[in-house]
Write a protein that holds these residues in place. Structure first.
Motif, mmCIF file in Angstrom:
data_model
loop_
_atom_site.group_PDB
_atom_site.id
_atom_site.type_symbol
_atom_site.label_atom_id
_atom_site.label_comp_id
_atom_site.label_asym_id
_atom_site.label_seq_id
_atom_site.Cartn_x
_atom_site.Cartn_y
_atom_site.Cartn_z
ATOM 1 N N PRO A 96 -0.445 -6.727 -18.544
ATOM 2 C CA PRO A 96 0.616 -5.835 -19.035
ATOM 3 C C PRO A 96 1.055 -4.815 -17.988
ATOM 4 C CG PRO A 96 -1.503 -5.059 -19.812
ATOM 5 C CD PRO A 96 -1.780 -6.257 -18.943
ATOM 6 N N TYR A 97 1.420 -5.299 -16.810
ATOM 7 C CA TYR A 97 1.743 -4.404 -15.705
ATOM 8 C C TYR A 97 3.169 -3.877 -15.819
ATOM 9 C CZ TYR A 97 -2.456 -5.532 -12.974
ATOM 10 O OH TYR A 97 -3.748 -5.659 -12.517
ATOM 11 N N ALA A 98 3.319 -2.622 -15.436
ATOM 12 C CA ALA A 98 4.656 -2.067 -15.267
ATOM 13 C C ALA A 98 5.302 -2.739 -14.063
ATOM 14 C CB ALA A 98 4.566 -0.560 -15.061
ATOM 15 N N ILE A 99 6.609 -2.786 -14.048
ATOM 16 C CA ILE A 99 7.338 -3.330 -12.907
ATOM 17 C C ILE A 99 7.837 -2.150 -12.078
ATOM 18 C CG2 ILE A 99 9.197 -4.838 -12.160
ATOM 19 C CD1 ILE A 99 7.041 -6.245 -13.805
ATOM 20 N N ASN A 100 7.259 -1.964 -10.908
ATOM 21 C CA ASN A 100 7.660 -0.858 -10.042
ATOM 22 C C ASN A 100 7.514 -1.278 -8.584
ATOM 23 O OD1 ASN A 100 4.842 -0.487 -9.355
ATOM 24 N ND2 ASN A 100 4.592 0.729 -11.227
ATOM 25 N N ASP A 101 7.796 -0.362 -7.674
ATOM 26 C CA ASP A 101 7.774 -0.701 -6.251
ATOM 27 C C ASP A 101 6.411 -1.209 -5.800
ATOM 28 O OD1 ASP A 101 10.392 0.036 -6.032
ATOM 29 O OD2 ASP A 101 9.995 2.010 -5.157
ATOM 30 N N TYR A 102 5.351 -0.703 -6.421
ATOM 31 C CA TYR A 102 3.999 -1.120 -6.027
ATOM 32 C C TYR A 102 3.646 -2.486 -6.620
ATOM 33 C CZ TYR A 102 -1.081 -1.331 -5.860
ATOM 34 O OH TYR A 102 -2.373 -1.747 -5.672
ATOM 35 N N LEU A 148 0.807 -1.224 0.000
ATOM 36 C CA LEU A 148 0.000 0.000 0.000
ATOM 37 C C LEU A 148 0.836 1.269 0.000
ATOM 38 C CD1 LEU A 148 -3.012 -0.508 2.445
ATOM 39 C CD2 LEU A 148 -3.110 0.145 0.039
ATOM 40 N N ALA A 149 1.897 1.291 0.782
ATOM 41 C CA ALA A 149 2.684 2.514 0.941
ATOM 42 C C ALA A 149 3.339 2.944 -0.359
ATOM 43 C CB ALA A 149 3.745 2.326 2.018
ATOM 44 N N ALA A 150 3.467 2.027 -1.326
ATOM 45 C CA ALA A 150 4.128 2.350 -2.590
ATOM 46 C C ALA A 150 3.163 2.851 -3.652
ATOM 47 C CB ALA A 150 4.870 1.115 -3.111
ATOM 48 N N PHE A 151 1.858 2.834 -3.361
ATOM 49 C CA PHE A 151 0.889 3.254 -4.378
ATOM 50 C C PHE A 151 0.884 4.768 -4.483
ATOM 51 C CE2 PHE A 151 -3.281 4.159 -6.199
ATOM 52 C CZ PHE A 151 -3.318 3.236 -7.231
ATOM 53 N N PRO A 152 0.872 5.316 -5.709
ATOM 54 C CA PRO A 152 0.889 6.775 -5.888
ATOM 55 C C PRO A 152 -0.274 7.452 -5.162
ATOM 56 C CG PRO A 152 1.304 5.680 -7.985
ATOM 57 C CD PRO A 152 0.918 4.612 -7.011
ATOM 58 N N GLY A 153 0.046 8.496 -4.412
ATOM 59 C CA GLY A 153 -0.983 9.265 -3.725
ATOM 60 C C GLY A 153 -1.332 8.776 -2.340
ATOM 61 N N ILE A 154 -0.896 7.556 -1.990
ATOM 62 C CA ILE A 154 -1.179 7.011 -0.660
ATOM 63 C C ILE A 154 -0.267 7.679 0.368
ATOM 64 C CG2 ILE A 154 -0.946 4.932 0.770
ATOM 65 C CD1 ILE A 154 -3.406 4.781 -0.868
ATOM 66 N N ASP A 155 -0.802 7.914 1.555
ATOM 67 C CA ASP A 155 -0.025 8.501 2.634
ATOM 68 C C ASP A 155 0.906 7.436 3.219
ATOM 69 O OD1 ASP A 155 0.976 9.673 4.930
ATOM 70 O OD2 ASP A 155 -0.918 10.634 5.473
ATOM 71 N N ARG A 156 2.134 7.419 2.738
ATOM 72 C CA ARG A 156 3.107 6.413 3.158
ATOM 73 C C ARG A 156 3.351 6.460 4.668
ATOM 74 N NH1 ARG A 156 7.605 3.532 1.112
ATOM 75 N NH2 ARG A 156 7.125 4.212 -1.005
ATOM 76 N N ALA A 215 -0.773 3.834 -12.862
ATOM 77 C CA ALA A 215 -0.027 3.349 -11.700
ATOM 78 C C ALA A 215 0.355 1.885 -11.853
ATOM 79 C CB ALA A 215 -0.852 3.534 -10.434
ATOM 80 N N LYS A 216 -0.411 1.134 -12.626
ATOM 81 C CA LYS A 216 -0.149 -0.297 -12.789
ATOM 82 C C LYS A 216 0.275 -0.675 -14.203
ATOM 83 C CE LYS A 216 -3.104 -2.444 -9.246
ATOM 84 N NZ LYS A 216 -4.214 -3.397 -9.041
#
Length: 395
Positions: A295-301, A146-154, A226-227
């Motif tokens: 077709p997901y991007a590979i990122n922290d989330y 969750l903390a890696a999702f854009p806009g989420i309050d880490r 984001a995905k």
């Protein structure tokens, strides 16, 4: 019969059903369940979609849903013994609003707080405002990083996870090995790995024989930057031109950034957007295709994502082609009907869309998904709940 409070990260009637909706349904078979809609971990913006969502939340919180809105959106079926709570909290989870939100949330969940024991907090968010203090058992069901999702309050997420990890007896559930590693690092002493499953029976029933298939690749899910790896999707659309069709099924998700411009580019390349489909409608479409895409991007989330659509696709008789997400790569090692491809190889894999497929192959794909459905998972969760309650000291 236990009283279970489920803290969700989405609305009950959100466009796409996720773990929290299915878990609510399955636990309600043996418990009284209260589902609390999202507390707003992603800070809202002034975009029309966010404003509309906040206005709808305010109406639900005060029990006033206009008839026109109800007619346009019938809503997700509500299981027996289940109530839905729409808390009116400030979607900012820092010190200035913490005391107010704690009061508002406790007021919204007063029914559970005053219910008979045993009381269970089954939360999909670590931001709980101390509700675990009133619970006999706490389950933290973590399905994403969750903390890696854009806009989420880490800060709020990490602070909440530290508090939950320190609570004696807490049970953490991880949806993927990456999430399990994260929870272990966060200090949770006990983490159960329960990878995502799907409502496979809906898709199996709509799977069509080879003679009724057409060369088409489908992606189903939230259309969000984001995905999704948009350039990869564009390369797939180009590779399919004149050979097959690229279908996109799902809403444009405001939470992950606008997708309007990206969709226009994909449609110019021949992709077709089917909009938001019900599970039955999606199953009808998928059952006539040949390939399902992840077709997901590979990122922290996304490294923590375990796509349940893998099993939706397989139970529709589709070949699955996905980027090398850890969970997809792990499934590909044990299932020959899941192919991992990244970069240029993803577009090259579109050759499989028009390849002949046989009825025995379709049957193998459907069978490979059979053990990954909510019928079995629901029983696992109910057994886990019963076992944990039996371990509680007698009051």
């Amino acid at each position: 019969m236990p009283n279970v409070l489920i803290l969700g990260t989405a609305e009950w009637d959100s466009a796409i059903a996720t773990n929290q909706h299915y878990v609510t349904r399955e636990l309600a078979a043996s418990a009284d369940v209260t589902f609390v809609e999202s507390l707003g971990l992603r800070r809202p913006t002034l975009r029309p979609a966010d404003v509309t969502r906040m206005a709808a939340r305010a109406r639900r919180a005060f029990g006033a849903t206009p008839p026109a809105e109800a007619a346009a959106k019938p809503g997700r079926p509500r299981p027996d013994r289940t109530s839905i709570v729409s808390p009116l909290v400030v979607p900012v989870h820092r010190a200035p609003t913490r005391a107010l939100n704690r009061t508002l949330l406790r007021r919204a969940t007063a029914g559970w707080l005053g219910s008979d024991r045993p009381r269970v907090l089954w939360t999909f968010t670590p931001v709980t405002y101390g509700l675990e203090e009133a619970a006999d058992l706490v389950v933290y069901h973590c399905v994403d990083l969750l903390a890696a999702f854009p806009g989420i309050d880490r800060v709020a997420v990490e602070r909440g996870e530290r508090r939950l990890a320190a609570r004696p007896g807490v049970v953490a559930i991880a949806s993927s090995p990456a999430v399990r590693e994260h929870l272990t690092a966060a200090g949770f002493p006990r983490v159960e790995l329960l990878e995502n499953v799907a409502d496979v029976s809906v898709f199996t029933g709509a799977s069509r024989p080879a003679a009724r298939r057409r060369p088409a690749a489908i992606f189903s899910g939230n259309l969000t930057t984001a995905k999704l790896d948009v350039p990869l999707l564009e390369s797939a659309a180009r590779a399919l031109r004149g050979r097959g069709e690229l279908l996109l099924a799902g809403p444009l998700a405001a939470g992950g950034g606008s997708f309007t411009v990206e969709l226009e580019r994909l449609e110019a390349l021949g992709a077709r957007h089917l909009g938001l489909l019900t599970p039955a409608e999606l199953a009808d479409v998928a059952g006539t295709c040949t390939v399902g895409l992840i077709p997901y991007a590979i990122n922290d989330y996304t490294t923590g994502v375990s796509p349940l659509k893998c099993f939706e696709y397989l139970s529709s008789g589709l070949l699955v082609i996905g980027t090398p997400l850890p969970a997809v790569a792990a499934l590909a090692r044990s299932n020959p009907h899941v192919v991992v491809a990244g970069g240029a190889a993803f577009a090259e894999a579109m050759d499989r869309v028009a390849a002949p497929v046989s009825d025995p192959t379709i049957a193998e794909r459907v069978d490979s998904a059979a053990r990954h459905g909510w019928a079995e998972r629901g029983q696992v969760l109910r057994d886990l709940l019963a076992a944990e309650l039996n371990r509680l000291p007698v009051r």
